[in-house]
Design a protein around this motif. Structure first.
Motif, PDB file in Angstrom:
ATOM      1  N   GLY A  63     -44.211  17.941 -19.534  1.00 19.44           N
ATOM      2  CA  GLY A  63     -43.929  17.818 -20.956  1.00 19.44           C
ATOM      3  C   GLY A  63     -44.216  16.417 -21.467  1.00 19.44           C
ATOM      4  O   GLY A  63     -44.436  15.487 -20.696  1.00 19.44           O
ATOM      5  N   ALA A  64     -44.203  16.278 -22.780  1.00 21.41           N
ATOM      6  CA  ALA A  64     -44.386  14.980 -23.426  1.00 21.41           C
ATOM      7  C   ALA A  64     -43.542  14.941 -24.685  1.00 21.41           C
ATOM      8  O   ALA A  64     -43.440  15.942 -25.409  1.00 21.41           O
ATOM      9  N   ILE A  65     -42.926  13.792 -24.920  1.00 24.52           N
ATOM     10  CA  ILE A  65     -42.145  13.582 -26.133  1.00 24.52           C
ATOM     11  C   ILE A  65     -42.705  12.386 -26.878  1.00 24.52           C
ATOM     12  O   ILE A  65     -42.765  11.274 -26.328  1.00 24.52           O
ATOM     13  N   ALA A  66     -43.162  12.625 -28.105  1.00 20.01           N
ATOM     14  CA  ALA A  66     -43.548  11.554 -29.011  1.00 20.01           C
ATOM     15  C   ALA A  66     -42.337  11.309 -29.902  1.00 20.01           C
ATOM     16  O   ALA A  66     -42.026  12.125 -30.774  1.00 20.01           O
ATOM     17  N   GLY A  67     -41.646  10.212 -29.665  1.00 20.34           N
ATOM     18  CA  GLY A  67     -40.351   9.997 -30.293  1.00 20.34           C
ATOM     19  C   GLY A  67     -40.368  10.044 -31.803  1.00 20.34           C
ATOM     20  O   GLY A  67     -39.490  10.669 -32.429  1.00 20.34           O
ATOM     21  N   ALA A  68     -41.357   9.402 -32.439  1.00 12.98           N
ATOM     22  CA  ALA A  68     -41.424   9.390 -33.899  1.00 12.98           C
ATOM     23  C   ALA A  68     -41.662  10.794 -34.445  1.00 12.98           C
ATOM     24  O   ALA A  68     -41.086  11.189 -35.470  1.00 12.98           O
ATOM     25  N   GLU A  69     -42.515  11.555 -33.779  1.00 11.02           N
ATOM     26  CA  GLU A  69     -42.796  12.929 -34.209  1.00 11.02           C
ATOM     27  C   GLU A  69     -41.559  13.801 -34.076  1.00 11.02           C
ATOM     28  O   GLU A  69     -41.212  14.574 -34.983  1.00 11.02           O
ATOM     29  N   LEU A  70     -40.882  13.710 -32.924  1.00  5.52           N
ATOM     30  CA  LEU A  70     -39.711  14.548 -32.688  1.00  5.52           C
ATOM     31  C   LEU A  70     -38.603  14.242 -33.694  1.00  5.52           C
ATOM     32  O   LEU A  70     -37.885  15.148 -34.130  1.00  5.52           O
ATOM     33  N   ASN A 180     -29.675  12.428 -30.631  1.00  4.83           N
ATOM     34  CA  ASN A 180     -30.037  11.013 -30.649  1.00  4.83           C
ATOM     35  C   ASN A 180     -29.499  10.252 -29.453  1.00  4.83           C
ATOM     36  O   ASN A 180     -30.192   9.409 -28.873  1.00  4.83           O
ATOM     37  N   SER A 181     -28.247  10.515 -29.079  1.00  4.35           N
ATOM     38  CA  SER A 181     -27.635   9.721 -28.012  1.00  4.35           C
ATOM     39  C   SER A 181     -28.365   9.906 -26.691  1.00  4.35           C
ATOM     40  O   SER A 181     -28.570   8.938 -25.947  1.00  4.35           O
ATOM     41  N   GLU A 182     -28.771  11.135 -26.380  1.00 12.28           N
ATOM     42  CA  GLU A 182     -29.501  11.377 -25.138  1.00 12.28           C
ATOM     43  C   GLU A 182     -30.900  10.782 -25.204  1.00 12.28           C
ATOM     44  O   GLU A 182     -31.363  10.134 -24.261  1.00 12.28           O
ATOM     45  N   LEU A 183     -31.578  10.989 -26.307  1.00 10.15           N
ATOM     46  CA  LEU A 183     -32.927  10.450 -26.446  1.00 10.15           C
ATOM     47  C   LEU A 183     -32.924   8.936 -26.385  1.00 10.15           C
ATOM     48  O   LEU A 183     -33.811   8.324 -25.776  1.00 10.15           O
ATOM     49  N   GLU A 184     -31.932   8.312 -27.009  1.00 12.04           N
ATOM     50  CA  GLU A 184     -31.880   6.854 -27.038  1.00 12.04           C
ATOM     51  C   GLU A 184     -31.746   6.251 -25.644  1.00 12.04           C
ATOM     52  O   GLU A 184     -32.206   5.129 -25.402  1.00 12.04           O
ATOM     53  N   GLN A 185     -31.115   6.956 -24.720  1.00  9.39           N
ATOM     54  CA  GLN A 185     -31.037   6.459 -23.345  1.00  9.39           C
ATOM     55  C   GLN A 185     -32.434   6.313 -22.748  1.00  9.39           C
ATOM     56  O   GLN A 185     -32.741   5.307 -22.091  1.00  9.39           O
ATOM     57  N   PHE A 186     -33.266   7.332 -22.984  1.00  8.80           N
ATOM     58  CA  PHE A 186     -34.641   7.283 -22.475  1.00  8.80           C
ATOM     59  C   PHE A 186     -35.447   6.205 -23.199  1.00  8.80           C
ATOM     60  O   PHE A 186     -36.187   5.437 -22.565  1.00  8.80           O
ATOM     61  N   ALA A 195     -42.600  -1.043 -21.334  1.00  8.96           N
ATOM     62  CA  ALA A 195     -43.677  -0.055 -21.274  1.00  8.96           C
ATOM     63  C   ALA A 195     -43.820   0.670 -22.608  1.00  8.96           C
ATOM     64  O   ALA A 195     -42.892   0.681 -23.434  1.00  8.96           O
ATOM     65  N   ARG A 196     -44.982   1.260 -22.828  1.00 13.15           N
ATOM     66  CA  ARG A 196     -45.190   2.102 -24.006  1.00 13.15           C
ATOM     67  C   ARG A 196     -44.632   3.482 -23.759  1.00 13.15           C
ATOM     68  O   ARG A 196     -44.060   4.109 -24.664  1.00 13.15           O
ATOM     69  N   GLU A 197     -44.797   3.960 -22.533  1.00 10.00           N
ATOM     70  CA  GLU A 197     -44.295   5.285 -22.162  1.00 10.00           C
ATOM     71  C   GLU A 197     -43.980   5.312 -20.677  1.00 10.00           C
ATOM     72  O   GLU A 197     -44.531   4.534 -19.892  1.00 10.00           O
ATOM     73  N   ILE A 198     -43.090   6.204 -20.296  1.00  8.84           N
ATOM     74  CA  ILE A 198     -42.718   6.385 -18.890  1.00  8.84           C
ATOM     75  C   ILE A 198     -42.541   7.879 -18.643  1.00  8.84           C
ATOM     76  O   ILE A 198     -42.023   8.602 -19.508  1.00  8.84           O
ATOM     77  N   THR A 199     -42.965   8.336 -17.477  1.00  5.60           N
ATOM     78  CA  THR A 199     -42.763   9.730 -17.095  1.00  5.60           C
ATOM     79  C   THR A 199     -41.519   9.843 -16.226  1.00  5.60           C
ATOM     80  O   THR A 199     -41.435   9.240 -15.155  1.00  5.60           O
ATOM     81  N   PHE A 200     -40.564  10.609 -16.711  1.00  4.92           N
ATOM     82  CA  PHE A 200     -39.331  10.888 -15.985  1.00  4.92           C
ATOM     83  C   PHE A 200     -39.403  12.290 -15.385  1.00  4.92           C
ATOM     84  O   PHE A 200     -40.034  13.178 -15.952  1.00  4.92           O
ATOM     85  N   VAL A 201     -38.741  12.479 -14.249  1.00  2.28           N
ATOM     86  CA  VAL A 201     -38.609  13.815 -13.666  1.00  2.28           C
ATOM     87  C   VAL A 201     -37.181  14.287 -13.904  1.00  2.28           C
ATOM     88  O   VAL A 201     -36.221  13.686 -13.408  1.00  2.28           O
ATOM     89  N   ILE A 227     -42.305  10.188 -21.878  1.00  3.65           N
ATOM     90  CA  ILE A 227     -41.596   9.836 -23.111  1.00  3.65           C
ATOM     91  C   ILE A 227     -42.176   8.557 -23.696  1.00  3.65           C
ATOM     92  O   ILE A 227     -42.211   7.513 -23.045  1.00  3.65           O
ATOM     93  N   CYS A 228     -42.639   8.669 -24.937  1.00  2.00           N
ATOM     94  CA  CYS A 228     -43.192   7.537 -25.685  1.00  2.00           C
ATOM     95  C   CYS A 228     -42.379   7.392 -26.970  1.00  2.00           C
ATOM     96  O   CYS A 228     -42.559   8.180 -27.911  1.00  2.00           O
ATOM     97  N   PRO A 229     -41.452   6.458 -27.028  1.00  2.00           N
ATOM     98  CA  PRO A 229     -40.558   6.351 -28.188  1.00  2.00           C
ATOM     99  C   PRO A 229     -41.275   6.177 -29.524  1.00  2.00           C
ATOM    100  O   PRO A 229     -40.825   6.719 -30.548  1.00  2.00           O
TER     101      PRO A 229
END
Length: 243
Positions: A63-70, A180-186, A195-201, A227-229
Motif C-alpha cells: 500500500g501507499a499513503i499520500a498524507g496530503a491526499e488522504l 489523525n492521532s494514528e497517522l501523526e505517529q507515522f 526522509a520523504r517517505e518510509i515503508t512500514f510493515v 507513507i509520504c506525509p
C-alpha cells in the motif's frame, strides 16, 4: 483531482501478492488474507467486493499513503471518486474463513447416538469474530540509522462477524490506520528520520470465539505500506479496473 484507476493484476501477480504477505499458519482456525481489492469493468461507476474468500483473487501487494491526499480527499475508490468518510483513514480489504469443521458432523465421545453432536441446534464450531489487532512490529521495521526506534502500540479494531464452520467466510474493509492521532505517529517518525517517505510493515491478526466458548485467532498477515506525509497523490485505492 482526477484519478487513474488501478489496473487488475494478473493471476500470477495476485498469487505473488498473497505470497509476499506471509504464509498461512496451518493451525490457525481462521484463515486470513489481505490486500483484497474490489473490482469494476472499464467505464463502471461502482465497484464490487468479492462475495467470499475463494472469490477474492485480486490483490494489492503493498500500500501507499499520500498524507496530503488522504487528509483532503480520503482514499481513492474509482476514477476521480473517493471512498466516502475516508479522510485520514486507510482501509485494507481482507477476506477470512473458518477452517473448523461443522461440530454437528464431527464424531466425538459423549455426543449423539452415532458419536457426534447431531442433536445440537447450533454448530459449536461457528466463530464470532470480535475484531483484529493491528501492529507495527519493531522486528519487521528496523531502519538502522533512523532518528528513532519504532515504538507504536498495537491497536484493536472492534467489529462483529460470524464465520460459519466448514469454510464460512467474510470479505470486508478493515481500517488499517485510522484517524489523525494514528497517522501523526507515522508522519512524525518519517520526519524525524529526515526522509520523504518510509515503508512500514504492518500486521493484522483476527481474534474471535467459537460458539462453544473457545478462543481462536487467525494467521498473522503482513502488509507493507509506504507513507509520504507531504505527497498529494498516490494513495492506494480500494478498487481495481478489469481489462
Amino acid at each position: 483531482m482526477m484519478r487513474t484507476p488501478i489496473k487488475v493484476a494478473s493471476m500470477a501477480t495476485a498469487v505473488l501478492a498473497f505470497g509476499l504477505s506471509g504464509c498461512v499458519e496451518q493451525d490457525a482456525s481462521l484463515q486470513l488474507k489481505g490486500g483484497v481489492l474490489a473490482t469494476a469493468s472499464a467505464g463502471d461507476a461502482a465497484c464490487e467486493m468479492p462475495g467470499d474468500y475463494e472469490s477474492a483473487v485480486t490483490f494489492s501487494a503493498r500500500g501507499a499513503i499520500a498524507g496530503a491526499e488522504l487528509a483532503e480527499f480520503g482514499q481513492p475508490l474509482i476514477g476521480d471518486t473517493y471512498e466516502s468518510n475516508s479522510r485520514n483513514v486507510f482501509y485494507l480489504g481482507i477476506a477470512f474463513r473458518n477452517r473448523l469443521p461443522d461440530s454437528r458432523n464431527v464424531g466425538a465421545t459423549g455426543g449423539g447416538g452415532s458419536g457426534g453432536f447431531e442433536g445440537l441446534y447450533l454448530d459449536q464450531n461457528s466463530v464470532l469474530v470480535t475484531g483484529a489487532t493491528v501492529s507495527v512490529p519493531p522486528e519487521l521495521n528496523d531502519f538502522g540509522n533512523s532518528a528513532a526506534d519504532v515504538d507504536f502500540e498495537p491497536v484493536h479494531r472492534d467489529f462483529s462477524a460470524i464465520a460459519e464452520s466448514g469454510d464460512g467466510s467474510i470479505v470486508m474493509q478493515l481500517p488499517l490506520i485510522k484517524g489523525n492521532s494514528e497517522l501523526e505517529q507515522f508522519y512524525a517518525f518519517v520526519e524525524s528520520a529526515g526522509a520523504r517517505e518510509i515503508t512500514f510493515v504492518l500486521t493484522v491478526q483476527l481474534e474471535g470465539e467459537t460458539f462453544a466458548g473457545n478462543k481462536v485467532t487467525s494467521n498473522v498477515y503482513q502488509y507493507p505500506v509506504t507513507i509520504c506525509p507531504s505527497c498529494d497523490a498516490g494513495t492506494t485505492g480500494l478498487c481495481a479496473v478489469k481489462g
